[in-house]
Design a protein around this motif. Sequence first.
Motif, PDB file in Angstrom:
ATOM      1  N   ALA A 269       0.853  -1.194   0.000  1.00  0.00           N
ATOM      2  CA  ALA A 269       0.000   0.000   0.000  1.00  0.00           C
ATOM      3  C   ALA A 269       0.884   1.237   0.000  1.00  0.00           C
ATOM      4  CB  ALA A 269      -0.920  -0.005   1.218  1.00  0.00           C
ATOM      5  N   TYR A 270       0.469   2.236  -0.772  1.00  0.00           N
ATOM      6  CA  TYR A 270       1.221   3.470  -0.909  1.00  0.00           C
ATOM      7  C   TYR A 270       0.268   4.651  -0.754  1.00  0.00           C
ATOM      8  CZ  TYR A 270       4.105   0.134  -3.599  1.00  0.00           C
ATOM      9  OH  TYR A 270       4.815  -0.965  -4.029  1.00  0.00           O
ATOM     10  N   VAL A 271       0.660   5.639  -0.001  1.00  0.00           N
ATOM     11  CA  VAL A 271      -0.062   6.915   0.039  1.00  0.00           C
ATOM     12  C   VAL A 271       0.829   7.930  -0.674  1.00  0.00           C
ATOM     13  CG1 VAL A 271      -1.086   8.698   1.490  1.00  0.00           C
ATOM     14  CG2 VAL A 271      -1.178   6.299   2.212  1.00  0.00           C
ATOM     15  N   VAL A 272       0.347   8.411  -1.817  1.00  0.00           N
ATOM     16  CA  VAL A 272       1.168   9.261  -2.684  1.00  0.00           C
ATOM     17  C   VAL A 272       0.342  10.409  -3.244  1.00  0.00           C
ATOM     18  CG1 VAL A 272       2.829   7.480  -3.372  1.00  0.00           C
ATOM     19  CG2 VAL A 272       0.673   7.694  -4.614  1.00  0.00           C
ATOM     20  N   THR A 273       1.008  11.457  -3.650  1.00  0.00           N
ATOM     21  CA  THR A 273       0.326  12.586  -4.278  1.00  0.00           C
ATOM     22  C   THR A 273       0.035  12.317  -5.750  1.00  0.00           C
ATOM     23  OG1 THR A 273       2.472  13.617  -4.723  1.00  0.00           O
ATOM     24  CG2 THR A 273       1.343  14.261  -2.689  1.00  0.00           C
ATOM     25  N   ASP A 274       0.730  11.347  -6.343  1.00  0.00           N
ATOM     26  CA  ASP A 274       0.556  10.992  -7.744  1.00  0.00           C
ATOM     27  C   ASP A 274       0.854   9.504  -7.893  1.00  0.00           C
ATOM     28  OD1 ASP A 274       0.782  10.532 -10.496  1.00  0.00           O
ATOM     29  OD2 ASP A 274       1.700  12.473 -10.896  1.00  0.00           O
ATOM     30  N   PRO A 275      -0.051   8.711  -8.504  1.00  0.00           N
ATOM     31  CA  PRO A 275       0.205   7.276  -8.655  1.00  0.00           C
ATOM     32  C   PRO A 275       1.515   6.957  -9.371  1.00  0.00           C
ATOM     33  CG  PRO A 275      -2.076   7.763  -9.172  1.00  0.00           C
ATOM     34  CD  PRO A 275      -1.390   9.087  -9.016  1.00  0.00           C
ATOM     35  N   LEU A 276       1.971   7.857 -10.231  1.00  0.00           N
ATOM     36  CA  LEU A 276       3.210   7.613 -10.963  1.00  0.00           C
ATOM     37  C   LEU A 276       4.433   7.638 -10.053  1.00  0.00           C
ATOM     38  CD1 LEU A 276       2.620   9.562 -14.292  1.00  0.00           C
ATOM     39  CD2 LEU A 276       2.451   7.097 -13.884  1.00  0.00           C
ATOM     40  N   LEU A 277       4.258   8.054  -8.805  1.00  0.00           N
ATOM     41  CA  LEU A 277       5.350   7.997  -7.836  1.00  0.00           C
ATOM     42  C   LEU A 277       5.557   6.579  -7.299  1.00  0.00           C
ATOM     43  CD1 LEU A 277       4.655  11.297  -5.857  1.00  0.00           C
ATOM     44  CD2 LEU A 277       6.460  10.884  -7.536  1.00  0.00           C
ATOM     45  N   VAL A 278       4.603   5.695  -7.575  1.00  0.00           N
ATOM     46  CA  VAL A 278       4.755   4.295  -7.206  1.00  0.00           C
ATOM     47  C   VAL A 278       5.592   3.616  -8.288  1.00  0.00           C
ATOM     48  CG1 VAL A 278       3.558   2.114  -6.771  1.00  0.00           C
ATOM     49  CG2 VAL A 278       2.545   4.285  -6.010  1.00  0.00           C
ATOM     50  N   PRO A 279       6.754   3.069  -7.959  1.00  0.00           N
ATOM     51  CA  PRO A 279       7.639   2.509  -8.985  1.00  0.00           C
ATOM     52  C   PRO A 279       6.951   1.491  -9.898  1.00  0.00           C
ATOM     53  CG  PRO A 279       8.793   2.638  -6.897  1.00  0.00           C
ATOM     54  CD  PRO A 279       7.361   2.994  -6.613  1.00  0.00           C
ATOM     55  N   GLY A 280       6.139   0.620  -9.325  1.00  0.00           N
ATOM     56  CA  GLY A 280       5.471  -0.384 -10.139  1.00  0.00           C
ATOM     57  C   GLY A 280       4.479   0.196 -11.121  1.00  0.00           C
ATOM     58  N   VAL A 281       3.870   1.314 -10.782  1.00  0.00           N
ATOM     59  CA  VAL A 281       2.924   1.975 -11.688  1.00  0.00           C
ATOM     60  C   VAL A 281       3.671   2.719 -12.782  1.00  0.00           C
ATOM     61  CG1 VAL A 281       1.138   3.757 -11.870  1.00  0.00           C
ATOM     62  CG2 VAL A 281       1.110   2.156  -9.949  1.00  0.00           C
ATOM     63  N   ALA A 282       4.736   3.409 -12.393  1.00  0.00           N
ATOM     64  CA  ALA A 282       5.492   4.212 -13.353  1.00  0.00           C
ATOM     65  C   ALA A 282       6.074   3.367 -14.483  1.00  0.00           C
ATOM     66  CB  ALA A 282       6.614   4.960 -12.628  1.00  0.00           C
ATOM     67  N   GLY A 283       6.368   2.105 -14.202  1.00  0.00           N
ATOM     68  CA  GLY A 283       6.991   1.260 -15.208  1.00  0.00           C
ATOM     69  C   GLY A 283       6.032   0.402 -16.005  1.00  0.00           C
ATOM     70  N   LEU A 284       4.731   0.618 -15.861  1.00  0.00           N
ATOM     71  CA  LEU A 284       3.764  -0.231 -16.555  1.00  0.00           C
ATOM     72  C   LEU A 284       3.734   0.023 -18.057  1.00  0.00           C
ATOM     73  CD1 LEU A 284       0.721  -0.125 -14.097  1.00  0.00           C
ATOM     74  CD2 LEU A 284       2.260  -2.051 -14.512  1.00  0.00           C
ATOM     75  N   GLY A 285       3.462  -1.047 -18.794  1.00  0.00           N
ATOM     76  CA  GLY A 285       3.290  -0.946 -20.233  1.00  0.00           C
ATOM     77  C   GLY A 285       1.855  -0.620 -20.593  1.00  0.00           C
ATOM     78  N   VAL A 286       1.467  -0.954 -21.816  1.00  0.00           N
ATOM     79  CA  VAL A 286       0.137  -0.623 -22.318  1.00  0.00           C
ATOM     80  C   VAL A 286      -0.920  -1.492 -21.644  1.00  0.00           C
ATOM     81  CG1 VAL A 286       0.302  -2.245 -24.249  1.00  0.00           C
ATOM     82  CG2 VAL A 286      -1.203  -0.269 -24.439  1.00  0.00           C
ATOM     83  N   ASP A 287      -2.099  -0.913 -21.423  1.00  0.00           N
ATOM     84  CA  ASP A 287      -3.216  -1.664 -20.854  1.00  0.00           C
ATOM     85  C   ASP A 287      -3.868  -2.485 -21.967  1.00  0.00           C
ATOM     86  OD1 ASP A 287      -5.965  -2.326 -19.985  1.00  0.00           O
ATOM     87  OD2 ASP A 287      -5.449  -1.119 -18.238  1.00  0.00           O
TER      88      ASP A 287
END
Length: 288
Positions: free
Chosen positions: A123-141
């Motif tokens: 779990a992460y509390v962040v101001t922007d989801p892209l600050l979560v490393p796993g989210v920032a590195g995601l490919g295409v949905d």
Amino acid sequence: MPELPEVQALAERIAQACIGRSVARVEVLSVQVLKTFDPPVSALEGLAIEGVGRFGKFLDLRTESGGPHLVVHLARAGWVRPRASLVPGSAHPGRGPLALRLVLDDGSGFDITEQGTTKRLAAYVVTDPLLVPGVAGLGVDPLGDGFTLPVLAGLASGSRRRLKTFLTDQSVLAGIGNAYSDEILHAARLSPYAIASSLHEDQLAQLYTAVRDVLGTALEHARTATAATLKSEKKAGLAVHGRSGEPCPRCGTPVRSVIFADKSLQYCPTCQTGGRILADRRLSRLLK
């Protein structure tokens, strides 16, 4: 493990239950699941929930007026359980499955749980989801508008990885895991050991259609299942994954399995490999 269809269905159900309500409190019952410290979890309290979305296998709960996000990855055994009423002080830190509790202003809420003493969910509390490393590195949905046949062809053309690894690489396609990669390859009649860049035009079209159809059908099933039966509904709808030794629903050939580490893949030799049995020793290369 919850994959794209289940996480999307969970996001939609959580949204229905809590959009417009405010966060009363967030209780962290397992400190190892919380991966951030600034903003603190208390920053969520008192804020209205504006929306619930998904990034790959990540759930994203966003609060009003640009407030912080609560981003959750359920890992292999995590789950979100709705609660109609949550009594203050009823949850205690310990070795039980409860990892995190979100309580809303009307007393309802959600428990985020994971079986086992080691908590892998995050779990992460962040101001922007892209600050979560796993989210920032995601490919295409793979269910998004940006996923097209030319996009898939471009991704495959530059990859020397085997299809099983190609499909489950979150930096390539976000949200596909072990189960649905097996189902997609079975639907497309492709070997999990085939090299992505070796696919010809017809095979790429088969793979693209299978990705869309398998995930789309699974999502529709997940949307109609209850929260309590969502996991069992997923298992019941699988053609080959987890069904080693059972007859292939298409041709009747016994489904075969390759086991590696704490995972496995399943496939039909007749439908996918021209009758050839895949050797376990080759999986060491698949994982590189």
